[in-house]
Design a protein around this motif. Structure first.
Motif, PDB file in Angstrom:
ATOM      1  N   CYS A   1       0.807  -1.228   0.000  1.00 20.81           N
ATOM      2  CA  CYS A   1       0.000   0.000   0.000  1.00 20.81           C
ATOM      3  C   CYS A   1       0.838   1.276   0.000  1.00 20.81           C
ATOM      4  O   CYS A   1       0.627   2.162  -0.834  1.00 20.81           O
ATOM      5  N   PHE A   2       1.758   1.419   0.942  1.00 24.83           N
ATOM      6  CA  PHE A   2       2.521   2.658   1.036  1.00 24.83           C
ATOM      7  C   PHE A   2       3.359   2.885  -0.212  1.00 24.83           C
ATOM      8  O   PHE A   2       3.464   4.015  -0.712  1.00 24.83           O
ATOM      9  N   GLU A   3       3.965   1.825  -0.743  1.00 27.33           N
ATOM     10  CA  GLU A   3       4.766   1.960  -1.946  1.00 27.33           C
ATOM     11  C   GLU A   3       3.884   2.357  -3.139  1.00 27.33           C
ATOM     12  O   GLU A   3       4.261   3.209  -3.946  1.00 27.33           O
ATOM     13  N   PHE A   4       2.714   1.742  -3.243  1.00 25.03           N
ATOM     14  CA  PHE A   4       1.790   2.089  -4.323  1.00 25.03           C
ATOM     15  C   PHE A   4       1.333   3.535  -4.203  1.00 25.03           C
ATOM     16  O   PHE A   4       1.326   4.292  -5.178  1.00 25.03           O
ATOM     17  N   CYS A   5       0.945   3.932  -2.991  1.00 25.44           N
ATOM     18  CA  CYS A   5       0.398   5.282  -2.798  1.00 25.44           C
ATOM     19  C   CYS A   5       1.450   6.366  -3.003  1.00 25.44           C
ATOM     20  O   CYS A   5       1.110   7.521  -3.270  1.00 25.44           O
ATOM     21  N   SER A   6       2.725   6.016  -2.859  1.00 29.71           N
ATOM     22  CA  SER A   6       3.784   7.007  -3.046  1.00 29.71           C
ATOM     23  C   SER A   6       4.165   7.170  -4.509  1.00 29.71           C
ATOM     24  O   SER A   6       4.935   8.079  -4.854  1.00 29.71           O
ATOM     25  N   LYS A   7       3.643   6.329  -5.376  1.00 29.59           N
ATOM     26  CA  LYS A   7       3.977   6.401  -6.792  1.00 29.59           C
ATOM     27  C   LYS A   7       3.046   7.374  -7.516  1.00 29.59           C
ATOM     28  O   LYS A   7       1.925   7.628  -7.085  1.00 29.59           O
ATOM     29  N   LYS A   8       3.525   7.882  -8.635  1.00 26.39           N
ATOM     30  CA  LYS A   8       2.745   8.837  -9.425  1.00 26.39           C
ATOM     31  C   LYS A   8       1.440   8.225  -9.915  1.00 26.39           C
ATOM     32  O   LYS A   8       0.437   8.916 -10.073  1.00 26.39           O
ATOM     33  N   ILE A   9       1.453   6.897 -10.114  1.00 25.21           N
ATOM     34  CA  ILE A   9       0.263   6.225 -10.644  1.00 25.21           C
ATOM     35  C   ILE A   9      -0.939   6.414  -9.728  1.00 25.21           C
ATOM     36  O   ILE A   9      -2.059   6.642 -10.184  1.00 25.21           O
ATOM     37  N   ALA A  10      -0.726   6.344  -8.406  1.00 27.72           N
ATOM     38  CA  ALA A  10      -1.836   6.522  -7.474  1.00 27.72           C
ATOM     39  C   ALA A  10      -2.372   7.944  -7.538  1.00 27.72           C
ATOM     40  O   ALA A  10      -3.594   8.170  -7.481  1.00 27.72           O
ATOM     41  N   TYR A  11      -1.493   8.910  -7.650  1.00 25.30           N
ATOM     42  CA  TYR A  11      -1.922  10.306  -7.738  1.00 25.30           C
ATOM     43  C   TYR A  11      -2.640  10.579  -9.056  1.00 25.30           C
ATOM     44  O   TYR A  11      -3.600  11.348  -9.095  1.00 25.30           O
TER      45      TYR A  11
ATOM     46  N   LYS B   1      -5.970   8.869  -8.618  1.00 26.55           N
ATOM     47  CA  LYS B   1      -6.686   9.348  -7.434  1.00 26.55           C
ATOM     48  C   LYS B   1      -7.319   8.169  -6.670  1.00 26.55           C
ATOM     49  O   LYS B   1      -8.505   8.160  -6.364  1.00 26.55           O
ATOM     50  N   VAL B   2      -6.457   7.173  -6.345  1.00 22.65           N
ATOM     51  CA  VAL B   2      -6.938   5.996  -5.627  1.00 22.65           C
ATOM     52  C   VAL B   2      -5.947   5.603  -4.536  1.00 22.65           C
ATOM     53  O   VAL B   2      -4.754   5.891  -4.627  1.00 22.65           O
ATOM     54  N   VAL B   3      -6.462   4.952  -3.517  1.00 27.11           N
ATOM     55  CA  VAL B   3      -5.692   4.200  -2.529  1.00 27.11           C
ATOM     56  C   VAL B   3      -6.333   2.818  -2.439  1.00 27.11           C
ATOM     57  O   VAL B   3      -7.495   2.650  -2.831  1.00 27.11           O
ATOM     58  N   PRO B   4      -5.627   1.813  -1.929  1.00 28.01           N
ATOM     59  CA  PRO B   4      -6.194   0.454  -1.918  1.00 28.01           C
ATOM     60  C   PRO B   4      -7.262   0.209  -0.845  1.00 28.01           C
ATOM     61  O   PRO B   4      -7.879  -0.856  -0.846  1.00 28.01           O
ATOM     62  N   CYS B   5      -7.477   1.164   0.066  1.00 32.83           N
ATOM     63  CA  CYS B   5      -8.288   0.891   1.263  1.00 32.83           C
ATOM     64  C   CYS B   5      -9.689   0.382   0.952  1.00 32.83           C
ATOM     65  O   CYS B   5     -10.150  -0.604   1.549  1.00 32.83           O
TER      66      CYS B   5
ATOM     67  N   TYR C   1     -21.499   2.706   8.645  1.00 30.04           N
ATOM     68  CA  TYR C   1     -20.182   3.174   8.219  1.00 30.04           C
ATOM     69  C   TYR C   1     -20.294   4.570   7.610  1.00 30.04           C
ATOM     70  O   TYR C   1     -21.380   5.041   7.259  1.00 30.04           O
ATOM     71  N   SER C   2     -19.155   5.200   7.472  1.00 31.19           N
ATOM     72  CA  SER C   2     -19.057   6.449   6.732  1.00 31.19           C
ATOM     73  C   SER C   2     -17.948   6.307   5.702  1.00 31.19           C
ATOM     74  O   SER C   2     -17.130   5.383   5.768  1.00 31.19           O
ATOM     75  N   LEU C   3     -17.906   7.220   4.741  1.00 34.71           N
ATOM     76  CA  LEU C   3     -16.848   7.263   3.740  1.00 34.71           C
ATOM     77  C   LEU C   3     -16.013   8.514   3.982  1.00 34.71           C
ATOM     78  O   LEU C   3     -16.561   9.600   4.193  1.00 34.71           O
ATOM     79  N   GLN C   4     -14.699   8.354   3.937  1.00 33.70           N
ATOM     80  CA  GLN C   4     -13.773   9.426   4.300  1.00 33.70           C
ATOM     81  C   GLN C   4     -12.628   9.450   3.303  1.00 33.70           C
ATOM     82  O   GLN C   4     -12.253   8.410   2.745  1.00 33.70           O
ATOM     83  N   ASN C   5     -12.062  10.617   3.074  1.00 33.05           N
ATOM     84  CA  ASN C   5     -10.871  10.709   2.233  1.00 33.05           C
ATOM     85  C   ASN C   5      -9.630  10.292   3.012  1.00 33.05           C
ATOM     86  O   ASN C   5      -9.473  10.616   4.179  1.00 33.05           O
ATOM     87  N   PHE C   6      -8.738   9.581   2.345  1.00 36.71           N
ATOM     88  CA  PHE C   6      -7.471   9.162   2.935  1.00 36.71           C
ATOM     89  C   PHE C   6      -6.402  10.245   2.774  1.00 36.71           C
ATOM     90  O   PHE C   6      -5.601  10.494   3.671  1.00 36.71           O
ATOM     91  N   ILE C   7      -6.381  10.881   1.612  1.00 36.25           N
ATOM     92  CA  ILE C   7      -5.363  11.875   1.272  1.00 36.25           C
ATOM     93  C   ILE C   7      -5.863  13.272   1.660  1.00 36.25           C
ATOM     94  O   ILE C   7      -7.041  13.592   1.468  1.00 36.25           O
TER      95      ILE C   7
END
Length: 264
Positions: free
Chosen positions: A68-78, A81-85, A155-161
Protein backbone atom coordinates in the motif's frame (compact mmCIF):
# COMPACT_ATOMS: atom_id res chain seq x y z
CA UNK A 1 1.77 -2.14 -12.35
CA UNK A 2 1.56 -2.29 -16.18
CA UNK A 3 -0.85 -5.23 -15.88
CA UNK A 4 -2.88 -3.41 -13.23
CA UNK A 5 -2.99 -0.31 -15.44
CA UNK A 6 -4.19 -2.41 -18.38
CA UNK A 7 -6.93 -3.95 -16.23
CA UNK A 8 -8.03 -0.47 -15.15
CA UNK A 9 -8.11 0.66 -18.79
CA UNK A 10 -10.30 -2.36 -19.61
CA UNK A 11 -12.82 -1.26 -16.98
CA UNK A 12 -12.83 2.36 -18.16
CA UNK A 13 -13.25 1.31 -21.81
CA UNK A 14 -16.22 -0.95 -21.02
CA UNK A 15 -19.61 0.81 -20.73
CA UNK A 16 -20.99 -2.14 -18.76
CA UNK A 17 -18.10 -2.11 -16.29
CA UNK A 18 -18.34 1.66 -15.88
CA UNK A 19 -22.06 1.29 -15.17
CA UNK A 20 -21.12 -1.22 -12.45
CA UNK A 21 -18.47 1.11 -11.03
CA UNK A 22 -20.91 4.02 -10.89
CA UNK A 23 -23.68 1.88 -9.41
CA UNK A 24 -21.33 0.55 -6.71
CA UNK A 25 -20.17 4.07 -5.84
CA UNK A 26 -23.76 5.34 -5.63
CA UNK A 27 -24.80 2.42 -3.41
CA UNK A 28 -21.86 3.01 -1.06
CA UNK A 29 -22.69 6.71 -0.79
CA UNK A 30 -26.43 6.13 -0.35
CA UNK A 31 -25.96 3.54 2.40
CA UNK A 32 -23.32 5.50 4.30
CA UNK A 33 -24.29 7.39 7.43
CA UNK A 34 -22.05 10.18 6.21
CA UNK A 35 -19.95 10.75 3.07
CA UNK A 36 -17.03 13.11 3.56
CA UNK A 37 -15.53 12.67 0.09
CA UNK A 38 -16.66 13.78 -3.39
CA UNK A 39 -18.47 11.21 -5.50
CA UNK A 40 -15.89 11.38 -8.32
CA UNK A 41 -13.21 10.04 -5.97
CA UNK A 42 -15.47 7.22 -4.81
CA UNK A 43 -15.96 6.28 -8.47
CA UNK A 44 -12.20 6.34 -9.13
CA UNK A 45 -11.81 3.81 -6.31
CA UNK A 46 -14.66 1.56 -7.46
CA UNK A 47 -13.00 1.48 -10.91
CA UNK A 48 -9.79 0.37 -9.23
CA UNK A 49 -11.71 -2.24 -7.24
CA UNK A 50 -13.25 -3.76 -10.36
CA UNK A 51 -9.84 -3.86 -12.04
CA UNK A 52 -8.40 -5.76 -9.08
CA UNK A 53 -11.37 -8.11 -8.95
CA UNK A 54 -11.08 -8.83 -12.68
CA UNK A 55 -7.40 -9.70 -12.27
CA UNK A 56 -8.26 -11.97 -9.34
CA UNK A 57 -10.87 -13.74 -11.46
CA UNK A 58 -8.42 -14.04 -14.36
CA UNK A 59 -5.80 -15.73 -12.20
CA UNK A 60 -8.28 -17.67 -10.01
CA UNK A 61 -7.08 -15.86 -6.88
CA UNK A 62 -8.81 -16.29 -3.53
CA UNK A 63 -6.98 -13.47 -1.73
CA UNK A 64 -5.39 -10.08 -2.43
CA UNK A 65 -2.64 -7.94 -1.00
CA UNK A 66 -0.70 -4.94 -2.26
CA UNK A 67 2.25 -2.92 -0.99
CA UNK A 68 0.00 0.00 0.00
CA UNK A 69 2.52 2.66 1.04
CA UNK A 70 4.77 1.96 -1.95
CA UNK A 71 1.79 2.09 -4.32
CA UNK A 72 0.40 5.28 -2.80
CA UNK A 73 3.78 7.01 -3.05
CA UNK A 74 3.98 6.40 -6.79
CA UNK A 75 2.75 8.84 -9.43
CA UNK A 76 0.26 6.23 -10.64
CA UNK A 77 -1.84 6.52 -7.47
CA UNK A 78 -1.92 10.31 -7.74
CA UNK A 79 -2.86 10.14 -11.41
CA UNK A 80 -5.66 7.65 -10.72
CA UNK A 81 -6.69 9.35 -7.43
CA UNK A 82 -6.94 6.00 -5.63
CA UNK A 83 -5.69 4.20 -2.53
CA UNK A 84 -6.19 0.45 -1.92
CA UNK A 85 -8.29 0.89 1.26
CA UNK A 86 -11.78 0.65 -0.23
CA UNK A 87 -10.82 -2.41 -2.25
CA UNK A 88 -9.57 -4.17 0.89
CA UNK A 89 -12.88 -3.46 2.66
CA UNK A 90 -15.08 -4.50 -0.28
CA UNK A 91 -13.17 -7.71 -0.99
CA UNK A 92 -13.45 -8.80 2.63
CA UNK A 93 -17.19 -8.14 2.51
CA UNK A 94 -17.32 -10.41 -0.54
CA UNK A 95 -15.55 -13.16 1.44
CA UNK A 96 -12.05 -12.68 0.00
CA UNK A 97 -9.12 -12.23 2.34
CA UNK A 98 -7.52 -8.86 1.59
CA UNK A 99 -4.42 -7.70 3.48
CA UNK A 100 -2.61 -4.38 3.56
CA UNK A 101 1.01 -3.60 2.71
CA UNK A 102 1.92 -6.90 1.07
CA UNK A 103 2.03 -8.54 4.50
CA UNK A 104 1.58 -12.23 3.77
CA UNK A 105 2.00 -13.34 7.39
CA UNK A 106 -0.96 -11.27 8.52
CA UNK A 107 -2.94 -12.00 5.37
CA UNK A 108 -2.64 -15.76 5.97
CA UNK A 109 -3.74 -15.32 9.59
CA UNK A 110 -6.67 -13.26 8.37
CA UNK A 111 -7.56 -16.07 5.98
CA UNK A 112 -7.81 -18.51 8.89
CA UNK A 113 -9.85 -16.09 10.99
CA UNK A 114 -12.31 -15.29 8.21
CA UNK A 115 -12.65 -18.94 7.24
CA UNK A 116 -13.43 -20.04 10.78
CA UNK A 117 -15.63 -17.12 11.82
CA UNK A 118 -17.44 -16.48 8.52
CA UNK A 119 -16.88 -12.78 9.23
CA UNK A 120 -14.85 -10.03 7.58
CA UNK A 121 -11.70 -9.08 9.47
CA UNK A 122 -9.95 -5.89 10.55
CA UNK A 123 -6.18 -5.49 10.19
CA UNK A 124 -3.95 -3.16 12.14
CA UNK A 125 -0.66 -2.36 13.80
CA UNK A 126 -0.55 -3.74 17.34
CA UNK A 127 1.01 -1.42 19.90
CA UNK A 128 0.84 -0.82 23.63
CA UNK A 129 -1.50 1.89 24.96
CA UNK A 130 -1.15 1.27 28.68
CA UNK A 131 -0.65 -1.58 31.16
CA UNK A 132 -3.72 -3.55 30.09
CA UNK A 133 -4.70 -2.02 26.74
CA UNK A 134 -3.34 -2.34 23.22
CA UNK A 135 -3.96 -0.20 20.16
CA UNK A 136 -4.93 -2.05 16.98
CA UNK A 137 -4.81 0.66 14.39
CA UNK A 138 -5.05 0.86 10.60
CA UNK A 139 -7.67 1.78 8.09
CA UNK A 140 -9.64 -1.10 6.62
CA UNK A 141 -12.74 -2.18 8.54
CA UNK A 142 -15.53 -3.90 6.64
CA UNK A 143 -19.29 -3.82 6.77
CA UNK A 144 -19.63 -7.60 7.24
CA UNK A 145 -17.53 -7.84 10.41
CA UNK A 146 -20.44 -9.39 12.33
CA UNK A 147 -20.96 -12.06 9.68
CA UNK A 148 -21.34 -12.44 5.93
CA UNK A 149 -25.00 -13.30 6.48
CA UNK A 150 -25.62 -10.35 8.83
CA UNK A 151 -26.71 -6.78 8.02
CA UNK A 152 -23.99 -4.28 7.23
CA UNK A 153 -22.44 -2.36 10.09
CA UNK A 154 -23.02 1.41 10.01
CA UNK A 155 -20.18 3.17 8.22
CA UNK A 156 -19.06 6.45 6.73
CA UNK A 157 -16.85 7.26 3.74
CA UNK A 158 -13.77 9.43 4.30
CA UNK A 159 -10.87 10.71 2.23
CA UNK A 160 -7.47 9.16 2.94
CA UNK A 161 -5.36 11.88 1.27
CA UNK A 162 -5.37 15.44 2.64
CA UNK A 163 -6.14 16.80 -0.85
CA UNK A 164 -9.57 15.17 -0.57
CA UNK A 165 -9.31 11.92 -2.54
CA UNK A 166 -8.62 8.27 -1.72
CA UNK A 167 -11.79 6.57 -0.45
CA UNK A 168 -11.78 4.62 2.80
CA UNK A 169 -14.49 3.08 4.99
CA UNK A 170 -14.68 4.27 8.60
CA UNK A 171 -16.79 3.12 11.55
CA UNK A 172 -16.93 2.94 15.32
CA UNK A 173 -15.45 -0.48 16.08
CA UNK A 174 -16.42 -0.13 19.74
CA UNK A 175 -20.12 0.26 18.91
CA UNK A 176 -21.03 -2.88 16.97
CA UNK A 177 -22.91 -4.84 19.64
CA UNK A 178 -19.89 -7.14 20.07
CA UNK A 179 -16.79 -6.53 22.16
CA UNK A 180 -14.93 -9.87 22.44
CA UNK A 181 -12.36 -10.25 19.66
CA UNK A 182 -9.79 -12.77 18.46
CA UNK A 183 -6.52 -11.37 17.09
CA UNK A 184 -3.85 -13.40 15.27
CA UNK A 185 -0.66 -13.33 13.19
CA UNK A 186 1.81 -15.86 11.80
CA UNK A 187 5.51 -15.64 12.53
CA UNK A 188 7.92 -15.03 9.60
CA UNK A 189 8.36 -18.77 8.92
CA UNK A 190 4.60 -19.53 9.05
CA UNK A 191 5.41 -22.11 11.73
CA UNK A 192 3.75 -20.39 14.71
CA UNK A 193 0.49 -18.50 15.15
CA UNK A 194 0.09 -15.98 17.96
CA UNK A 195 -3.55 -15.79 19.06
CA UNK A 196 -4.89 -13.14 21.43
CA UNK A 197 -8.30 -12.81 23.02
CA UNK A 198 -9.27 -9.28 23.94
CA UNK A 199 -12.15 -6.95 24.71
CA UNK A 200 -12.71 -3.76 22.73
CA UNK A 201 -13.04 -0.75 25.04
CA UNK A 202 -12.86 2.18 22.63
CA UNK A 203 -12.24 3.46 19.12
CA UNK A 204 -10.83 6.65 17.65
CA UNK A 205 -9.71 8.27 14.42
CA UNK A 206 -12.91 7.86 12.37
CA UNK A 207 -12.84 11.44 11.05
CA UNK A 208 -9.12 11.70 10.29
CA UNK A 209 -7.10 11.23 7.09
CA UNK A 210 -4.49 8.52 6.57
CA UNK A 211 -4.35 5.18 8.39
CA UNK A 212 -6.29 6.66 11.27
CA UNK A 213 -8.75 4.10 12.65
CA UNK A 214 -7.59 2.73 16.01
CA UNK A 215 -9.45 0.38 18.30
CA UNK A 216 -8.52 -0.06 21.96
CA UNK A 217 -8.31 -3.70 23.06
CA UNK A 218 -8.14 -4.67 26.73
CA UNK A 219 -5.74 -7.53 27.43
CA UNK A 220 -3.94 -8.77 30.51
CA UNK A 221 -0.25 -7.88 30.89
CA UNK A 222 0.42 -5.88 27.74
CA UNK A 223 4.17 -5.85 28.46
CA UNK A 224 4.32 -9.63 28.06
CA UNK A 225 2.24 -9.42 24.88
CA UNK A 226 4.59 -6.84 23.38
CA UNK A 227 7.53 -9.19 24.02
CA UNK A 228 5.67 -12.11 22.41
CA UNK A 229 4.70 -10.01 19.40
CA UNK A 230 8.33 -9.15 18.66
CA UNK A 231 8.80 -12.69 17.33
CA UNK A 232 5.85 -12.28 14.96
CA UNK A 233 5.65 -8.78 13.46
CA UNK A 234 3.65 -5.59 13.55
CA UNK A 235 0.36 -6.23 11.73
CA UNK A 236 -2.35 -8.40 13.26
CA UNK A 237 -5.77 -9.51 11.99
CA UNK A 238 -8.89 -9.30 14.17
CA UNK A 239 -12.40 -10.75 14.06
CA UNK A 240 -15.27 -10.33 16.47
CA UNK A 241 -15.91 -13.36 18.68
CA UNK A 242 -13.87 -15.97 20.55
CA UNK A 243 -12.33 -18.53 18.17
CA UNK A 244 -9.40 -19.68 20.29
CA UNK A 245 -10.44 -23.33 20.53
CA UNK A 246 -11.08 -23.58 16.78
CA UNK A 247 -7.67 -22.07 15.99
CA UNK A 248 -5.99 -24.51 18.37
CA UNK A 249 -7.72 -27.42 16.66
CA UNK A 250 -6.79 -26.08 13.24
CA UNK A 251 -3.19 -25.63 14.39
CA UNK A 252 -3.05 -29.31 15.30
CA UNK A 253 -4.39 -30.25 11.87
CA UNK A 254 -1.90 -28.00 10.05
CA UNK A 255 1.00 -28.86 12.38
CA UNK A 256 1.37 -25.21 13.35
CA UNK A 257 2.22 -24.20 16.91
CA UNK A 258 -0.49 -21.94 18.37
CA UNK A 259 0.78 -19.57 21.04
CA UNK A 260 -1.92 -17.82 23.05
CA UNK A 261 -2.22 -14.70 25.17
CA UNK A 262 -4.96 -13.50 27.52
CA UNK A 263 -6.56 -16.94 27.59
CA UNK A 264 -8.23 -18.03 30.82
Amino acid sequence: YPELAAARDDVMNSPAMMDEANALADALIMNAEECRIDRQWVVSNTIFHLAVRNLMNHYSCNAFTIECFEFCSKKIAYNWKVVPCLTHSLLKDEGYTSGCEGDMNCTLAMDLLMGISKKAAFMGNLDKKDENTMYLGHNVPAMKMLGFDKPDLPYSLQNFITEGWGTKVQMDLANTGENIVTIARFDPLISKLLVIRGTITGCQGQNEVGCSLRTHVHVSDSDTLVKKARDYGFHFAMVYGDYISQLKELGEMLKIKVETHNID
